[in-house]
Write a protein that holds these residues in place. Structure first.
Motif, PDB file in Angstrom:
ATOM      1  N   LYS A  13       0.800  -1.232   0.000  1.00  0.00           N
ATOM      2  CA  LYS A  13       0.000   0.000   0.000  1.00  0.00           C
ATOM      3  C   LYS A  13       0.830   1.280   0.000  1.00  0.00           C
ATOM      4  CE  LYS A  13      -4.025  -2.057   2.260  1.00  0.00           C
ATOM      5  NZ  LYS A  13      -3.523  -3.449   2.245  1.00  0.00           N
ATOM      6  N   THR A  14       2.154   1.175   0.150  1.00  0.00           N
ATOM      7  CA  THR A  14       2.985   2.369   0.200  1.00  0.00           C
ATOM      8  C   THR A  14       3.638   2.639  -1.153  1.00  0.00           C
ATOM      9  OG1 THR A  14       4.857   1.074   1.011  1.00  0.00           O
ATOM     10  CG2 THR A  14       3.447   2.136   2.648  1.00  0.00           C
ATOM     11  N   THR A  15       4.024   3.880  -1.360  1.00  0.00           N
ATOM     12  CA  THR A  15       4.686   4.315  -2.583  1.00  0.00           C
ATOM     13  C   THR A  15       6.143   4.626  -2.268  1.00  0.00           C
ATOM     14  OG1 THR A  15       2.627   5.313  -3.368  1.00  0.00           O
ATOM     15  CG2 THR A  15       4.655   5.984  -4.475  1.00  0.00           C
ATOM     16  N   HIS A  16       7.050   4.049  -3.053  1.00  0.00           N
ATOM     17  CA  HIS A  16       8.471   4.273  -2.835  1.00  0.00           C
ATOM     18  C   HIS A  16       9.083   4.937  -4.064  1.00  0.00           C
ATOM     19  CE1 HIS A  16       8.792   1.669   0.821  1.00  0.00           C
ATOM     20  NE2 HIS A  16       7.664   1.213   0.310  1.00  0.00           N
ATOM     21  N   ILE A  17      10.007   5.859  -3.821  1.00  0.00           N
ATOM     22  CA  ILE A  17      10.745   6.511  -4.898  1.00  0.00           C
ATOM     23  C   ILE A  17      12.197   6.071  -4.812  1.00  0.00           C
ATOM     24  CG2 ILE A  17      11.515   8.704  -5.872  1.00  0.00           C
ATOM     25  CD1 ILE A  17       8.977   9.987  -4.852  1.00  0.00           C
ATOM     26  N   LEU A  18      12.719   5.554  -5.919  1.00  0.00           N
ATOM     27  CA  LEU A  18      14.098   5.088  -5.990  1.00  0.00           C
ATOM     28  C   LEU A  18      14.924   6.090  -6.774  1.00  0.00           C
ATOM     29  CD1 LEU A  18      13.224   1.451  -7.139  1.00  0.00           C
ATOM     30  CD2 LEU A  18      13.148   2.382  -4.839  1.00  0.00           C
ATOM     31  N   MET A  19      16.122   6.401  -6.287  1.00  0.00           N
ATOM     32  CA  MET A  19      16.990   7.346  -6.976  1.00  0.00           C
ATOM     33  C   MET A  19      18.236   6.615  -7.476  1.00  0.00           C
ATOM     34  SD  MET A  19      18.330  11.049  -5.624  1.00  0.00           S
ATOM     35  CE  MET A  19      18.972  10.374  -4.084  1.00  0.00           C
ATOM     36  N   THR A  20      18.505   6.704  -8.758  1.00  0.00           N
ATOM     37  CA  THR A  20      19.635   5.995  -9.353  1.00  0.00           C
ATOM     38  C   THR A  20      20.843   6.915  -9.508  1.00  0.00           C
ATOM     39  OG1 THR A  20      18.792   6.488 -11.572  1.00  0.00           O
ATOM     40  CG2 THR A  20      18.093   4.412 -10.574  1.00  0.00           C
ATOM     41  N   TYR A  21      21.983   6.334  -9.880  1.00  0.00           N
ATOM     42  CA  TYR A  21      23.230   7.094 -10.006  1.00  0.00           C
ATOM     43  C   TYR A  21      23.091   8.301 -10.927  1.00  0.00           C
ATOM     44  CZ  TYR A  21      25.922   3.254  -7.884  1.00  0.00           C
ATOM     45  OH  TYR A  21      26.434   2.315  -7.039  1.00  0.00           O
ATOM     46  N   ASP A  22      22.362   8.108 -12.015  1.00  0.00           N
ATOM     47  CA  ASP A  22      22.288   9.180 -13.013  1.00  0.00           C
ATOM     48  C   ASP A  22      21.233  10.237 -12.681  1.00  0.00           C
ATOM     49  OD1 ASP A  22      19.973   7.792 -13.504  1.00  0.00           O
ATOM     50  OD2 ASP A  22      20.519   7.139 -15.523  1.00  0.00           O
ATOM     51  N   GLY A  23      20.579  10.100 -11.533  1.00  0.00           N
ATOM     52  CA  GLY A  23      19.591  11.089 -11.119  1.00  0.00           C
ATOM     53  C   GLY A  23      18.175  10.783 -11.522  1.00  0.00           C
ATOM     54  N   HIS A  24      17.969   9.631 -12.188  1.00  0.00           N
ATOM     55  CA  HIS A  24      16.612   9.247 -12.575  1.00  0.00           C
ATOM     56  C   HIS A  24      15.859   8.746 -11.341  1.00  0.00           C
ATOM     57  CE1 HIS A  24      13.961   8.180 -16.053  1.00  0.00           C
ATOM     58  NE2 HIS A  24      13.358   7.504 -15.097  1.00  0.00           N
ATOM     59  N   LEU A  25      14.581   9.071 -11.269  1.00  0.00           N
ATOM     60  CA  LEU A  25      13.723   8.612 -10.183  1.00  0.00           C
ATOM     61  C   LEU A  25      12.736   7.579 -10.705  1.00  0.00           C
ATOM     62  CD1 LEU A  25      12.920  12.046  -8.471  1.00  0.00           C
ATOM     63  CD2 LEU A  25      14.767  10.447  -7.932  1.00  0.00           C
ATOM     64  N   PHE A  26      12.590   6.497  -9.962  1.00  0.00           N
ATOM     65  CA  PHE A  26      11.655   5.435 -10.325  1.00  0.00           C
ATOM     66  C   PHE A  26      10.676   5.200  -9.179  1.00  0.00           C
ATOM     67  CE2 PHE A  26      15.350   4.428 -12.970  1.00  0.00           C
ATOM     68  CZ  PHE A  26      14.747   4.211 -14.206  1.00  0.00           C
ATOM     69  N   LEU A  27       9.513   4.705  -9.523  1.00  0.00           N
ATOM     70  CA  LEU A  27       8.480   4.383  -8.543  1.00  0.00           C
ATOM     71  C   LEU A  27       8.417   2.886  -8.304  1.00  0.00           C
ATOM     72  CD1 LEU A  27       5.660   6.695  -9.909  1.00  0.00           C
ATOM     73  CD2 LEU A  27       6.708   6.918  -7.658  1.00  0.00           C
ATOM     74  N   ALA A  28       8.119   2.523  -7.064  1.00  0.00           N
ATOM     75  CA  ALA A  28       7.854   1.126  -6.721  1.00  0.00           C
ATOM     76  C   ALA A  28       6.701   1.104  -5.730  1.00  0.00           C
ATOM     77  CB  ALA A  28       9.091   0.472  -6.122  1.00  0.00           C
ATOM     78  N   GLY A  29       5.922   0.044  -5.770  1.00  0.00           N
ATOM     79  CA  GLY A  29       4.772  -0.050  -4.870  1.00  0.00           C
ATOM     80  C   GLY A  29       3.536   0.591  -5.468  1.00  0.00           C
ATOM     81  N   ARG A  30       2.728   1.188  -4.618  1.00  0.00           N
ATOM     82  CA  ARG A  30       1.458   1.767  -5.056  1.00  0.00           C
ATOM     83  C   ARG A  30       1.701   2.981  -5.951  1.00  0.00           C
ATOM     84  NH1 ARG A  30      -2.735   2.847  -0.502  1.00  0.00           N
ATOM     85  NH2 ARG A  30      -3.906   1.109  -1.353  1.00  0.00           N
ATOM     86  N   THR A  31       1.075   2.979  -7.109  1.00  0.00           N
ATOM     87  CA  THR A  31       1.201   4.112  -8.035  1.00  0.00           C
ATOM     88  C   THR A  31      -0.147   4.740  -8.359  1.00  0.00           C
ATOM     89  OG1 THR A  31       1.148   2.594  -9.932  1.00  0.00           O
ATOM     90  CG2 THR A  31       3.332   3.227  -9.080  1.00  0.00           C
ATOM     91  N   HIS A  32      -1.201   4.330  -7.640  1.00  0.00           N
ATOM     92  CA  HIS A  32      -2.520   4.951  -7.784  1.00  0.00           C
ATOM     93  C   HIS A  32      -2.969   5.466  -6.430  1.00  0.00           C
ATOM     94  CE1 HIS A  32      -2.544   2.549 -11.490  1.00  0.00           C
ATOM     95  NE2 HIS A  32      -3.489   3.360 -11.916  1.00  0.00           N
ATOM     96  N   HIS A  33      -3.513   6.662  -6.400  1.00  0.00           N
ATOM     97  CA  HIS A  33      -4.054   7.169  -5.150  1.00  0.00           C
ATOM     98  C   HIS A  33      -5.263   6.320  -4.761  1.00  0.00           C
ATOM     99  CE1 HIS A  33      -6.017   9.817  -2.240  1.00  0.00           C
ATOM    100  NE2 HIS A  33      -4.847  10.414  -2.098  1.00  0.00           N
TER     101      HIS A  33
END
Length: 292
Positions: A233-253
């Motif tokens: 149920k939680t939303t996680h933001i991942l930050m990579t070496y090149d500065g790109h942000l990715f989502l994991a987990g819940r992506t709908h409100h």
């Protein structure tokens, strides 16, 4: 860009000895088994006065944490609801029950509007150590509870935000115009400061008892992770070496149902999301690079 492989694999860290109240879940009108948990909590600590207070009582029945006690268990109650249409339904529901007092009142955050102030006006109806307090106002729930100084409810049920990870302390601003909710960790920490301990959770609600009664539940670990599992149920933001942000987990409100996409959360424009082979990262401007 080639897309990475991302898997969200939440781990259930609940302690089976800590969550024994879960097996007593039962719904009369509640949604996630709260009616059964409430009954069992009072089986453990006993009932002293059968008096409750419900802040944010809504219509008094739909997913109510107090309806079963008032309608089926002979309890007395003071119910606060500031929304006109809901209050109308609440008053109709209990029009023939003299033991229940619905009030079209707004619980505020100063000494002239807080819960202590309102209960003081009704002191002949509610003892200092009344048995049960339920708070569900979708925001300043913890602040409303923390302002209770002259009364000492024995059991408190309070809503938490299930979208916030269990290792994050998030206490929303002390502002009734804000509806963000509070993390379970924040509520537990604030409750400890008030002398209360967590004994059970459901998907949206946490149950606390006065610390003097806590040992009766024989729960050795009542940390949020030992007591609750948020699943995915939680939303996680991942930050990579090149500065790109990715989502994991819940992506709908969960209520407004909008979708969050990776493209919505990028801080750096595409031309800056690059990692140089010589170990330098493109940053700040297209014509200027800063070495790490």
């Amino acid at each position: 860009m080639t897309e990475p492989t991302i898997k969200f694999l939440p781990e259930d860290l609940r302690n089976t000895h800590s969550i024994w109240l879960q097996k007593y879940k039962k719904n009369i009108v509640t949604k996630y088994g709260e009616d059964g948990i409430i009954d069992k909590i009072f089986d453990v600590i006993g009932v002293e006065n059968k008096v409750l207070c419900d802040v944010g009582a809504a219509d008094g029945k739909h997913h109510s944490n107090t309806y079963n006690l008032l309608k089926n268990k002979g309890w007395k109650g003071i119910l606060f609801e500031p929304t006109k249409q809901r209050y109308k339904l609440l008053k109709e529901l209990y029009k023939e029950n003299e033991q229940v007092l619905p009030l079209f009142e707004y619980i505020g955050l100063d000494k002239h509007t807080d819960l202590d102030f309102h209960l003081d006006q009704l002191r002949e109806k509610i003892p200092r150590n009344f048995d049960f307090l339920s708070i569900d106002i979708d925001g300043c729930d913890v602040h409303i509870w923390a302002d209770v100084k002259r009364y000492r409810p024995r059991v408190v049920c309070i809503e938490f935000n299930p979208c916030i990870s269990l290792d994050i302390y998030f206490l929303q601003a002390r502002d009734l115009s804000v509806n963000q909710g509070n993390s379970l960790l924040a509520i537990c920490e604030e409750a400890k400061d008030m002398g209360y301990e967590l004994v059970a959770t459901t998907q949206l609600n946490a149950f606390f008892v006065d610390r003097n009664d806590f040992d009766k539940f024989e729960i050795l670990d009542n940390s949020p992770k030992a007591m609750h599992f948020l699943e995915d149920k939680t939303t996680h933001i991942l930050m990579t070496y090149d500065g790109h942000l990715f989502l994991a987990g819940r992506t709908h409100h969960p209520w407004k149902h909008y979708e969050i996409k990776d493209d919505n959360i990028q801080v750096l424009p595409p031309e800056y999301r690059k990692w140089k082979a010589d170990g330098r990262f493109v940053f700040a401007t297209q014509d200027k690079e800063k070495a790490l």
